[in-house]
Design a protein around this motif. Structure first.
Motif, PDB file in Angstrom:
ATOM      1  N   HIS A  79     -18.701 -61.072  13.390  1.00 13.12           N
ATOM      2  CA  HIS A  79     -17.649 -60.531  12.520  1.00 13.12           C
ATOM      3  C   HIS A  79     -16.382 -60.540  13.386  1.00 13.12           C
ATOM      4  O   HIS A  79     -15.780 -59.502  13.627  1.00 13.12           O
ATOM      5  N   ARG A  86     -11.911 -50.326  17.240  1.00  7.61           N
ATOM      6  CA  ARG A  86     -12.309 -48.977  16.804  1.00  7.61           C
ATOM      7  C   ARG A  86     -12.722 -48.152  18.018  1.00  7.61           C
ATOM      8  O   ARG A  86     -13.776 -47.521  18.040  1.00  7.61           O
ATOM      9  N   TYR A  99     -23.897 -43.926  13.993  1.00  9.61           N
ATOM     10  CA  TYR A  99     -23.196 -44.973  13.232  1.00  9.61           C
ATOM     11  C   TYR A  99     -23.056 -44.552  11.773  1.00  9.61           C
ATOM     12  O   TYR A  99     -21.981 -44.683  11.176  1.00  9.61           O
ATOM     13  N   TYR A 149     -14.549 -57.351   5.983  1.00  8.94           N
ATOM     14  CA  TYR A 149     -13.636 -56.241   6.261  1.00  8.94           C
ATOM     15  C   TYR A 149     -12.478 -56.281   5.257  1.00  8.94           C
ATOM     16  O   TYR A 149     -11.429 -55.692   5.487  1.00  8.94           O
ATOM     17  N   HIS A 182     -20.318 -55.784   2.137  1.00  8.81           N
ATOM     18  CA  HIS A 182     -20.543 -55.219   3.481  1.00  8.81           C
ATOM     19  C   HIS A 182     -20.576 -53.697   3.370  1.00  8.81           C
ATOM     20  O   HIS A 182     -21.311 -53.020   4.067  1.00  8.81           O
ATOM     21  N   PHE A 219     -25.043 -56.563   3.182  1.00 10.02           N
ATOM     22  CA  PHE A 219     -25.575 -55.544   4.094  1.00 10.02           C
ATOM     23  C   PHE A 219     -26.622 -54.769   3.291  1.00 10.02           C
ATOM     24  O   PHE A 219     -26.310 -53.790   2.607  1.00 10.02           O
ATOM     25  N   HIS A 247     -27.968 -59.318   6.167  1.00  9.70           N
ATOM     26  CA  HIS A 247     -28.188 -58.194   7.075  1.00  9.70           C
ATOM     27  C   HIS A 247     -29.351 -57.360   6.527  1.00  9.70           C
ATOM     28  O   HIS A 247     -29.285 -56.905   5.384  1.00  9.70           O
ATOM     29  N   GLU A 250     -31.561 -52.888   9.765  1.00  8.45           N
ATOM     30  CA  GLU A 250     -30.872 -52.368  10.944  1.00  8.45           C
ATOM     31  C   GLU A 250     -31.066 -50.860  11.017  1.00  8.45           C
ATOM     32  O   GLU A 250     -31.349 -50.303  12.071  1.00  8.45           O
ATOM     33  N   HIS A 270     -30.621 -58.750  12.205  1.00 10.34           N
ATOM     34  CA  HIS A 270     -30.759 -57.384  12.734  1.00 10.34           C
ATOM     35  C   HIS A 270     -32.237 -57.112  13.008  1.00 10.34           C
ATOM     36  O   HIS A 270     -32.704 -57.307  14.099  1.00 10.34           O
ATOM     37  N   ASP A 321     -23.495 -60.702  17.015  1.00 11.48           N
ATOM     38  CA  ASP A 321     -22.994 -59.690  16.073  1.00 11.48           C
ATOM     39  C   ASP A 321     -21.606 -59.183  16.469  1.00 11.48           C
ATOM     40  O   ASP A 321     -21.222 -58.067  16.096  1.00 11.48           O
ATOM     41  N   ASN A 323     -18.475 -57.552  16.739  1.00  7.70           N
ATOM     42  CA  ASN A 323     -17.692 -56.799  15.751  1.00  7.70           C
ATOM     43  C   ASN A 323     -17.186 -55.522  16.406  1.00  7.70           C
ATOM     44  O   ASN A 323     -17.714 -55.100  17.439  1.00  7.70           O
ATOM     45  N   SER A 326     -20.196 -52.121  16.032  1.00  8.19           N
ATOM     46  CA  SER A 326     -21.556 -51.982  16.539  1.00  8.19           C
ATOM     47  C   SER A 326     -21.899 -52.940  17.668  1.00  8.19           C
ATOM     48  O   SER A 326     -22.969 -52.810  18.268  1.00  8.19           O
TER      49      SER A 326
HETATM   50  O1  NIG Z   1     -23.774 -56.199  11.851  1.00  5.83           O
HETATM   51  N1  NIG Z   1     -24.413 -53.866  10.002  1.00  5.83           N
HETATM   52  C1  NIG Z   1     -23.394 -54.160   9.394  1.00  5.83           C
HETATM   53  N2  NIG Z   1     -22.324 -54.766   9.850  1.00  5.83           N
HETATM   54  C2  NIG Z   1     -21.991 -54.885  11.225  1.00  5.83           C
HETATM   55  C3  NIG Z   1     -21.216 -53.721  11.713  1.00  5.83           C
HETATM   56  C4  NIG Z   1     -19.929 -53.692  11.093  1.00  5.83           C
HETATM   57  C5  NIG Z   1     -19.031 -52.616  11.593  1.00  5.83           C
HETATM   58  O2  NIG Z   1     -19.459 -51.525  11.995  1.00  5.83           O
HETATM   59  O3  NIG Z   1     -17.853 -52.915  11.564  1.00  5.83           O
HETATM   60  C6  NIG Z   1     -23.228 -55.125  12.026  1.00  5.83           C
HETATM   61  O4  NIG Z   1     -23.649 -54.309  12.858  1.00  5.83           O
END
Ligand code: NIG
Ligand code: FE
Length: 414
Positions: A79, A86, A99, A149, A182, A219, A247, A250, A270, A321, A323, A326
């Motif tokens: 991503h 963040r 999370y 996003y 997402h 997701f 996804h 997770e 995941h 992953d 992003n 995470s």
């Molecule tokens: O792969 N799990 C969902 N989406 C992302 C995290 C996205 C985020 O927190 O911005 C992932 O971990």
């Protein structure tokens, strides 16, 4: 371009993916040469087979002096397009918030969506391109990038256009994935089914009409989208010929694997909480089990059951992953090392999971991810490690510099 005196040439297979015992087989040649032609690999062999014609005909000869050559990493899940980091949530996490708690307070994906909506397309392109160049520099030779996003038609299209622009700018293949589902956008809070309708009727047709997505993602997890909602989106995407990569599992054994396999997904990613039934299902399918150790490391979650999945016969891939929430690292060498250190894959297994199986997990198994005639000449030349296996060393001394030079499309990347 002719590479000579390659201490070990890794990944010499024309397979499009490797599973079961084949994942752990060496597929390498000691003391090798390799010839490229234009952007592709032409041929390779043992140094004793190097003919004077080959030597004489090469435009450029690169003496590897015992360094290894491996196919560049293939990162099938990122991503990497986002507007703002963040780091504030990182501090919250250190102080004990999970999370899910951060997401429930309006942080997480919704926070990223707010920032993305407020950022111009050009600024988004510039800062995302800088990150892509950084991961390419660290040896990534093919990359998948998701939207997600945006969470509105305008912002999702903005992200997908940025991905397309990045694809036209960088020397490695880029695959784009539409991840409208997402999270439920702020506007649709409490109206989850309506948001799913909006993804299907308000976003998907436009995404498909512009040809901006190779794949569709959802997701599918507790607190996000259900398997039933996921199925609706996947079925709608199939009408446009767009295949899923989803996804799942997770945050909980969410039913994500079942819906993915049933819909012939290219991958389900995941899997930290995947159970025995999930692994069995994956082993009996061609859906890639993509595991993301960077997210486990950063969020303090269990690692996905890579060892068990490989032993069961699933096609296992490793990806970053990358992003802001995470997994704030796109370094595939670290992912590879974690595959060995935390998931108990052998270096050979983890390497194949992070190259050829990653390529397959983004539909590029015929194009890259291994050393075979006709595949892209996307190569990492390592420093020599006299007396020790360079691949194992890159996992064992996992922060030691190992890259000497990098080549994409048969050209050195500076
Ligand atoms: O792969 N799990 C969902 N989406 C992302 C995290 C996205 C985020 O927190 O911005 C992932 O971990
Ligand atoms: Fe992800």
């Amino acid at each position: 371009m002719l590479f000579i005196n390659i201490g070990r040439l890794y990944g010499t297979t024309d397979a499009h993916y490797l599973r079961g015992e084949a994942l752990g087989e060496q597929h390498s040649i000691d003391d090798a040469w390799l010839l490229t032609q234009g952007s592709r690999i032409a041929s390779f062999g043992h140094m004793r087979t190097l003919s004077p014609e080959l030597l004489g005909g090469a435009h450029e000869i690169i003496d590897c002096r015992g360094g290894a050559i491996m196919p560049a990493w293939c990162d099938s899940h990122t991503h990497i397009v986002w507007a703002a980091n963040r780091v504030g949530e990182f501090i919250d996490k250190i102080q004990g918030l999970s999370y899910e708690e951060i997401a429930a307070r309006g942080g997480g994906i919704l926070n990223s969506a707010d920032r993305l909506a407020a950022t111009s397309e050009d600024d988004l392109y510039q800062c995302s391109l800088a990150r892509v160049k950084q991961v390419i520099r660290s040896g990534t030779g093919a990359i998948e990038i998701k939207s997600g996003y945006g969470l509105s038609l305008d912002s999702e299209m903005k992200m997908l256009r940025v991905i397309a622009r990045i694809a036209s700018e960088v020397p490695v293949p880029v695959r784009s994935t539409f991840l409208g589902a997402h999270a439920v956008s702020r506007e649709y809070q409490g109206r989850q089914e309506e948001y799913v309708d909006y993804v299907i009727t308000g976003m998907l047709p436009a995404v498909a009409a512009e040809g901006l997505a190779h794949y569709v993602d959802v997701f599918c997890d507790t607190g996000f989208f259900t398997p039933g909602q996921t199925a609706r989106i996947l079925e709608a995407a199939y009408k446009y010929g767009i295949r899923p990569k989803i996804h799942g599992c997770e945050l909980a054994a969410s039913g994500g694997v079942e819906v993915a396999v049933r819909h012939g997904a290219l991958s389900v990613d995941h899997l930290e909480r995947a159970d025995e039934a999930d692994i069995k299902m994956l082993a009996g399918s061609d859906t890639v089990a993509t595991m993301l150790p960077g997210a486990s490391f950063f969020l303090g979650m269990p690692y996905a059951p890579a060892r068990h999945a490989v032993d069961s016969g699933a096609i296992v891939a490793l990806a970053s992953d990358f992003n802001p929430g995470s997994s704030p690292s796109g370094d595939m060498r670290l992912v590879y090392a974690m595959g060995c250190i935390r998931m108990r894959l052998t270096p050979t297994e983890a390497f194949h999971a992070a190259t050829i199986n990653g390529a397959f997990a983004m539909g590029l198994g015929a194009e890259t991810g291994s050393i075979a005639p006709g595949k892209l000449a996307n190569l990492i030349l390592t420093h020599p490690t006299p007396g020790s296996d360079p691949l194992a060393m890159a996992a064992y001394m996992y922060t030691n510099p190992y890259i000497h030079r990098i080549f994409f499309n048969g050209r050195e990347y500076m």
